[in-house]
Design a protein around this motif. Structure first.
Motif, short mmCIF file in Angstrom:
data_model
loop_
_atom_site.label_atom_id
_atom_site.label_comp_id
_atom_site.label_asym_id
_atom_site.label_seq_id
_atom_site.Cartn_x
_atom_site.Cartn_y
_atom_site.Cartn_z
N UNK A 14 0.86 -1.18 0.00
CA UNK A 14 0.00 0.00 0.00
C UNK A 14 0.89 1.23 0.00
N UNK A 15 0.70 2.09 -1.00
CA UNK A 15 1.45 3.35 -1.09
C UNK A 15 0.55 4.46 -0.56
N UNK A 16 0.98 5.04 0.56
CA UNK A 16 0.11 5.88 1.37
C UNK A 16 0.56 7.33 1.37
N UNK A 59 4.81 4.70 3.31
CA UNK A 59 4.40 6.11 3.37
C UNK A 59 5.30 6.94 2.47
N UNK A 60 4.69 7.76 1.63
CA UNK A 60 5.41 8.69 0.77
C UNK A 60 5.22 10.09 1.32
N UNK A 61 6.32 10.75 1.70
CA UNK A 61 6.19 12.06 2.35
C UNK A 61 7.40 12.94 2.07
N UNK A 62 7.16 14.16 1.58
CA UNK A 62 8.25 15.12 1.48
C UNK A 62 8.46 15.77 2.85
N UNK A 78 9.28 4.29 4.86
CA UNK A 78 9.01 5.70 4.57
C UNK A 78 9.92 6.10 3.42
N UNK A 79 9.34 6.69 2.37
CA UNK A 79 10.12 7.21 1.25
C UNK A 79 10.00 8.72 1.27
N UNK A 80 11.14 9.40 1.31
CA UNK A 80 11.14 10.86 1.40
C UNK A 80 12.20 11.44 0.49
N UNK A 81 12.16 12.77 0.34
CA UNK A 81 13.12 13.45 -0.51
C UNK A 81 14.38 13.83 0.24
N UNK A 108 11.91 1.21 7.87
CA UNK A 108 13.00 1.48 6.93
C UNK A 108 12.77 2.83 6.28
N UNK A 109 13.85 3.61 6.14
CA UNK A 109 13.77 4.94 5.51
C UNK A 109 14.50 4.90 4.18
N UNK A 110 13.86 5.32 3.12
CA UNK A 110 14.47 5.39 1.79
C UNK A 110 14.52 6.84 1.36
N UNK A 111 15.71 7.30 0.99
CA UNK A 111 15.87 8.68 0.51
C UNK A 111 15.88 8.68 -1.01
N UNK A 112 14.93 9.38 -1.60
CA UNK A 112 14.83 9.45 -3.05
C UNK A 112 15.94 10.35 -3.60
N UNK A 113 16.43 10.01 -4.78
CA UNK A 113 17.44 10.85 -5.42
C UNK A 113 17.33 10.75 -6.94
#
Length: 261
Positions: A176-178, A212-215, A236-239, A256-261
């Motif tokens: 689920x992408x929230x 969770x997708x959050x800037x 959590x995926x963030x910028x 887990x935290x993923x940093x987008x790039x």
């Protein structure tokens, strides 16, 4: 401003992301500086529109207690949302069944799903539905699309309500992408709207993995409706990288935290 001064200001901002507020007396003790120095830091950060000073300290700026319309949300932090959507899409595997929550960040995920095979996508977002249909008609997306119908919210271009919630009961998903409107350690993830929040909760109950997708603009904010505690989140995926003060708490909750790039 000296380097150490900038580091102290970064610490103040990190504390705001963690707690949503800071107290002058606590900063005096932690930073080992005078109250006048702390007040100067807070004044400078307020001038930069990074916090709001209040009696005894400062709080994180919450520009609105009302959810912006779909059209306004599309232009807010657009580049960060695109990066987050691309990073989130990398978590999707062939044959996955996925929920895509309403939100302009989750919407960007769809653009990067076109090379995935045999996907099934379920959503309450009308823009997401239109985008998936467009890609399907252009033969760029080959998966299945399910729209979870219910009461239409025209301003925010989504559906919610008891009928939509009941529809979710019939499905199980791999991921689920929230989307969220606020996130804070100790307060969890929150949203502006109770109906939308209940839909997100339903997605979480029926997915093996909650993402969770959050800037960064959502950090340190608490909105009207509590959706879930952070321990209920898997990724959590963030910028931006995880705030250092958050790391121990998230590690304890196996987030887990993923940093987008």
């Amino acid at each position: 401003m000296s380097l150490i001064g900038e580091e102290r200001k970064d610490y103040i901002l990190n504390q705001l992301n963690l707690e949503g507020k800071v107290r002058t007396n606590d900063l005096v003790d932690t930073l080992n500086v005078s109250s006048e120095t702390v007040r100067r830091y807070l004044e400078e950060l307020e001038d930069e529109n990074k916090l709001k000073r209040v009696y005894g300290g400062a709080v994180k700026i919450n520009l609105s207690r009302e959810e912006p319309s779909q059209l306004k949300r599309e232009v807010l932090h657009a580049e960060a949302k695109r990066m987050i959507g691309r990073a989130a899409a990398q978590l999707v595997e062939d044959n996955d069944v996925i929920f895509i929550d309403d939100g302009t960040t989750t919407l960007h995920t769809i653009d990067y799903l076109l090379n995935k095979k045999n996907l099934t996508v379920l959503t309450i977002s009308i823009p997401a539905l239109y985008l998936l249909i467009d890609y399907k008609n252009k033969e760029l997306f080959s998966g299945e699309i399910y729209f979870l119908g219910g009461k239409v919210n025209a301003l925010h271009s989504r559906v919610a309500g008891s009928m939509a919630e009941q529809m979710v009961e019939h499905f199980y998903a791999d991921k689920a992408f929230l989307s969220v409107d606020g996130m804070m350690i100790g307060r969890g993830i929150t949203g502006f709207d109770e109906g939308k929040g209940r839909m997100t909760q339903q997605f979480m109950k029926h997915a093996k993995q909650n993402i969770v997708l959050s800037d960064q603009s959502k950090f340190g904010l608490v909105q009207f409706y509590k959706i879930a505690d952070l321990k209920e989140i898997d990724i959590i995926v963030s910028d931006v990288p995880v705030p250092k003060e958050w790391e121990p708490n998230l590690a304890a909750k196996n987030v887990t935290w993923i940093t987008a790039n």
